[in-house]
Scaffold this motif. Structure first.
Motif, PDB file in Angstrom:
ATOM      1  N   SER A 228       0.736  -1.476  -0.102  1.00 12.93           N
ATOM      2  CA  SER A 228      -0.301  -0.213  -0.113  1.00 12.93           C
ATOM      3  C   SER A 228       0.807   1.196  -0.188  1.00 12.93           C
ATOM      4  CB  SER A 228      -0.918  -0.097   1.125  1.00 12.93           C
ATOM      5  OG  SER A 228      -2.072  -1.371   0.850  1.00 12.93           O
ATOM      6  N   ASN A 229       2.119   0.897  -0.927  1.00  8.10           N
ATOM      7  CA  ASN A 229       3.155   2.145  -0.727  1.00  8.10           C
ATOM      8  C   ASN A 229       3.198   2.168  -2.627  1.00  8.10           C
ATOM      9  OD1 ASN A 229       4.660   4.526  -1.289  1.00  8.10           O
ATOM     10  ND2 ASN A 229       5.351   3.719   0.980  1.00  8.10           N
ATOM     11  N   PRO A 230       2.966   3.243  -2.851  1.00  6.94           N
ATOM     12  CA  PRO A 230       3.412   3.184  -5.120  1.00  6.94           C
ATOM     13  C   PRO A 230       4.689   3.371  -4.929  1.00  6.94           C
ATOM     14  CG  PRO A 230       2.012   5.114  -4.384  1.00  6.94           C
ATOM     15  CD  PRO A 230       1.677   4.999  -2.611  1.00  6.94           C
ATOM     16  N   VAL A 231       5.300   4.245  -4.193  1.00  2.00           N
ATOM     17  CA  VAL A 231       6.886   3.950  -4.994  1.00  2.00           C
ATOM     18  C   VAL A 231       7.371   3.694  -5.265  1.00  2.00           C
ATOM     19  CG1 VAL A 231       8.680   5.951  -3.865  1.00  2.00           C
ATOM     20  CG2 VAL A 231       6.824   6.657  -3.091  1.00  2.00           C
ATOM     21  N   ASN A 232       7.809   2.576  -5.379  1.00  2.00           N
ATOM     22  CA  ASN A 232       8.337   1.471  -5.802  1.00  2.00           C
ATOM     23  C   ASN A 232       7.520   0.932  -7.085  1.00  2.00           C
ATOM     24  OD1 ASN A 232       9.738   1.314  -3.759  1.00  2.00           O
ATOM     25  ND2 ASN A 232       9.600  -0.582  -2.449  1.00  2.00           N
ATOM     26  N   GLY A 233       6.732   1.074  -7.443  1.00  2.00           N
ATOM     27  CA  GLY A 233       6.181   0.891  -7.856  1.00  2.00           C
ATOM     28  C   GLY A 233       5.970   1.726  -9.793  1.00  2.00           C
ATOM     29  N   ILE A 234       5.999   3.225  -9.217  1.00  2.00           N
ATOM     30  CA  ILE A 234       5.811   4.783  -9.941  1.00  2.00           C
ATOM     31  C   ILE A 234       7.381   4.428 -10.237  1.00  2.00           C
ATOM     32  CG2 ILE A 234       5.658   6.967  -9.573  1.00  2.00           C
ATOM     33  CD1 ILE A 234       3.570   6.142  -8.244  1.00  2.00           C
ATOM     34  N   ARG A 235       7.868   4.590  -9.346  1.00  2.00           N
ATOM     35  CA  ARG A 235       9.819   4.487  -9.578  1.00  2.00           C
ATOM     36  C   ARG A 235       9.901   3.483 -11.056  1.00  2.00           C
ATOM     37  NH1 ARG A 235      12.099   3.832  -4.861  1.00  2.00           N
ATOM     38  NH2 ARG A 235      12.756   5.778  -4.330  1.00  2.00           N
ATOM     39  N   LYS A 236       9.683   2.589 -10.842  1.00  3.86           N
ATOM     40  CA  LYS A 236       9.974   1.069 -11.915  1.00  3.86           C
ATOM     41  C   LYS A 236       9.111   2.206 -13.180  1.00  3.86           C
ATOM     42  CE  LYS A 236      10.778  -3.731 -12.334  1.00  3.86           C
ATOM     43  NZ  LYS A 236      10.678  -4.746 -11.504  1.00  3.86           N
ATOM     44  N   ALA A 237       8.176   2.001 -13.099  1.00  2.00           N
ATOM     45  CA  ALA A 237       7.221   2.497 -14.339  1.00  2.00           C
ATOM     46  C   ALA A 237       8.055   3.706 -14.727  1.00  2.00           C
ATOM     47  CB  ALA A 237       5.661   2.664 -14.194  1.00  2.00           C
ATOM     48  N   ILE A 238       8.188   4.726 -14.609  1.00  3.33           N
ATOM     49  CA  ILE A 238       9.001   5.701 -14.991  1.00  3.33           C
ATOM     50  C   ILE A 238      10.528   5.515 -16.015  1.00  3.33           C
ATOM     51  CG2 ILE A 238      10.296   7.515 -14.452  1.00  3.33           C
ATOM     52  CD1 ILE A 238       7.849   8.379 -12.258  1.00  3.33           C
ATOM     53  N   ASN A 239      10.948   4.859 -14.584  1.00  5.00           N
ATOM     54  CA  ASN A 239      12.542   4.108 -15.081  1.00  5.00           C
ATOM     55  C   ASN A 239      12.267   3.084 -16.727  1.00  5.00           C
ATOM     56  OD1 ASN A 239      13.662   5.955 -13.220  1.00  5.00           O
ATOM     57  ND2 ASN A 239      13.927   4.169 -11.480  1.00  5.00           N
ATOM     58  N   ASN A 240      11.135   2.276 -16.325  1.00  6.42           N
ATOM     59  CA  ASN A 240      11.457   1.442 -17.171  1.00  6.42           C
ATOM     60  C   ASN A 240      10.297   1.543 -18.189  1.00  6.42           C
ATOM     61  OD1 ASN A 240      12.796  -0.285 -15.614  1.00  6.42           O
ATOM     62  ND2 ASN A 240      11.495  -1.702 -15.091  1.00  6.42           N
ATOM     63  N   HIS A 241       9.467   2.815 -18.562  1.00  8.73           N
ATOM     64  CA  HIS A 241       8.450   3.342 -19.728  1.00  8.73           C
ATOM     65  C   HIS A 241       8.532   4.952 -19.926  1.00  8.73           C
ATOM     66  CE1 HIS A 241       7.921  -0.916 -19.656  1.00  8.73           C
ATOM     67  NE2 HIS A 241       7.546  -1.078 -17.874  1.00  8.73           N
ATOM     68  N   HIS A 242       9.372   5.610 -19.566  1.00 12.75           N
ATOM     69  CA  HIS A 242       9.408   6.604 -20.043  1.00 12.75           C
ATOM     70  C   HIS A 242       9.944   6.828 -21.114  1.00 12.75           C
ATOM     71  CE1 HIS A 242      10.912  10.669 -20.371  1.00 12.75           C
ATOM     72  NE2 HIS A 242       9.926  11.528 -20.411  1.00 12.75           N
ATOM     73  N   ILE A 243       9.202   7.452 -22.096  1.00 13.08           N
ATOM     74  CA  ILE A 243       9.837   7.169 -23.181  1.00 13.08           C
ATOM     75  C   ILE A 243       9.691   9.165 -23.326  1.00 13.08           C
ATOM     76  CG2 ILE A 243       9.914   6.910 -25.787  1.00 13.08           C
ATOM     77  CD1 ILE A 243       8.562   4.539 -25.130  1.00 13.08           C
ATOM     78  N   GLU A 244      10.995   9.838 -23.435  1.00 12.19           N
ATOM     79  CA  GLU A 244      11.045  11.098 -24.001  1.00 12.19           C
ATOM     80  C   GLU A 244       9.919  11.234 -25.435  1.00 12.19           C
ATOM     81  OE1 GLU A 244      11.385  15.088 -23.170  1.00 12.19           O
ATOM     82  OE2 GLU A 244      12.739  13.180 -22.098  1.00 12.19           O
ATOM     83  N   GLY A 245       8.943  12.255 -25.348  1.00 16.05           N
ATOM     84  CA  GLY A 245       7.795  12.701 -26.405  1.00 16.05           C
ATOM     85  C   GLY A 245       7.174  11.862 -26.360  1.00 16.05           C
ATOM     86  N   ARG A 246       6.707  11.088 -25.339  1.00 18.53           N
ATOM     87  CA  ARG A 246       5.634  10.162 -26.043  1.00 18.53           C
ATOM     88  C   ARG A 246       5.009  10.695 -24.379  1.00 18.53           C
ATOM     89  NH1 ARG A 246       6.380   4.314 -27.218  1.00 18.53           N
ATOM     90  NH2 ARG A 246       6.261   4.856 -29.185  1.00 18.53           N
ATOM     91  N   LYS A 247       3.546  10.526 -24.553  1.00 23.52           N
ATOM     92  CA  LYS A 247       2.795  11.075 -23.295  1.00 23.52           C
ATOM     93  C   LYS A 247       2.141   9.070 -23.161  1.00 23.52           C
ATOM     94  CE  LYS A 247       0.268  14.563 -25.651  1.00 23.52           C
ATOM     95  NZ  LYS A 247      -0.576  14.999 -26.561  1.00 23.52           N
ATOM     96  N   ILE A 248       2.232   9.416 -22.046  1.00 21.65           N
ATOM     97  CA  ILE A 248       2.330   7.720 -21.172  1.00 21.65           C
ATOM     98  C   ILE A 248       1.608   8.670 -19.354  1.00 21.65           C
ATOM     99  CG2 ILE A 248       3.210   6.439 -19.666  1.00 21.65           C
ATOM    100  CD1 ILE A 248       5.685   6.132 -21.294  1.00 21.65           C
TER     101      ILE A 248
END
Length: 170
Positions: free
Chosen positions: A58-78
């Motif tokens: 019940s703490n989303p920091v690890n999930g958000i960190r992994k989602a951003i680090n693994n799936h953020h693509i410059e210029g894409r709307k995610i």
């Protein structure tokens, strides 16, 4: 249904709050499930069974960190959608700050992803208020929207203006 408001997307990824990938075969950096009607149904079916979701802290920091680090693509709307009804963290302000820093590009100051919150408003409890306020601030600070979804059996809601929270019955 979140997917109904996005009738056409480039890909789908599902993780729990600890950053564990929940769709077999699609875990890992840059991996996305192709958006098809059958894959959408696969996701919905998987989410209906709580045993498929893994252990939640019940703490989303690890999930958000992994989602951003693994799936953020410059210029894409995610967009990231957080779904839940509680947060178990003694320092919500620190959690908000951690996520804010993770999601802010150091050079441009722009947000890397949008973060939306879906709050399942079930039976009133003190942590629901804290979670609702957390999600409201999280989505506001990360270009997202917080939605409150009523759950069967919930007889009212909490209103949390600046002066404090009060229960509002039907």
């Amino acid at each position: 249904n979140i997917m109904d408001i996005h009738p056409s997307i480039k890909g789908i990824q599902v993780m729990n709050d600890q950053g564990i990938y929940l769709i077999k075969g699609y875990g890992g950096k840059g991996k996305w499930m192709i958006d098809t009607p059958s894959n959408r149904q696969r996701v919905l079916d998987m989410l209906k069974n709580p045993t498929n979701l893994g252990y939640s802290m019940s703490n989303p920091v690890n999930g958000i960190r992994k989602a951003i680090n693994n799936h953020h693509i410059e210029g894409r709307k995610i967009s990231i959608y957080l779904l839940g009804d509680e947060i178990s963290n003694s320092n919500v302000d620190l959690t908000l700050d951690q996520i804010y820093r993770l999601n802010t590009d150091k050079l441009s100051g722009k947000k890397k992803v949008r973060i939306h919150g879906i709050i399942f408003a079930g039976l009133p409890h003190s942590n629901l208020i804290e979670y609702s306020n957390f999600m409201r601030h999280l989505s506001l600070n990360n270009e997202g929207t917080a939605l409150y979804i009523p759950i069967s059996g919930h007889s009212g809601w909490y209103d949390c203006p600046a002066g404090g929270c009060t229960y509002q019955g039907d």
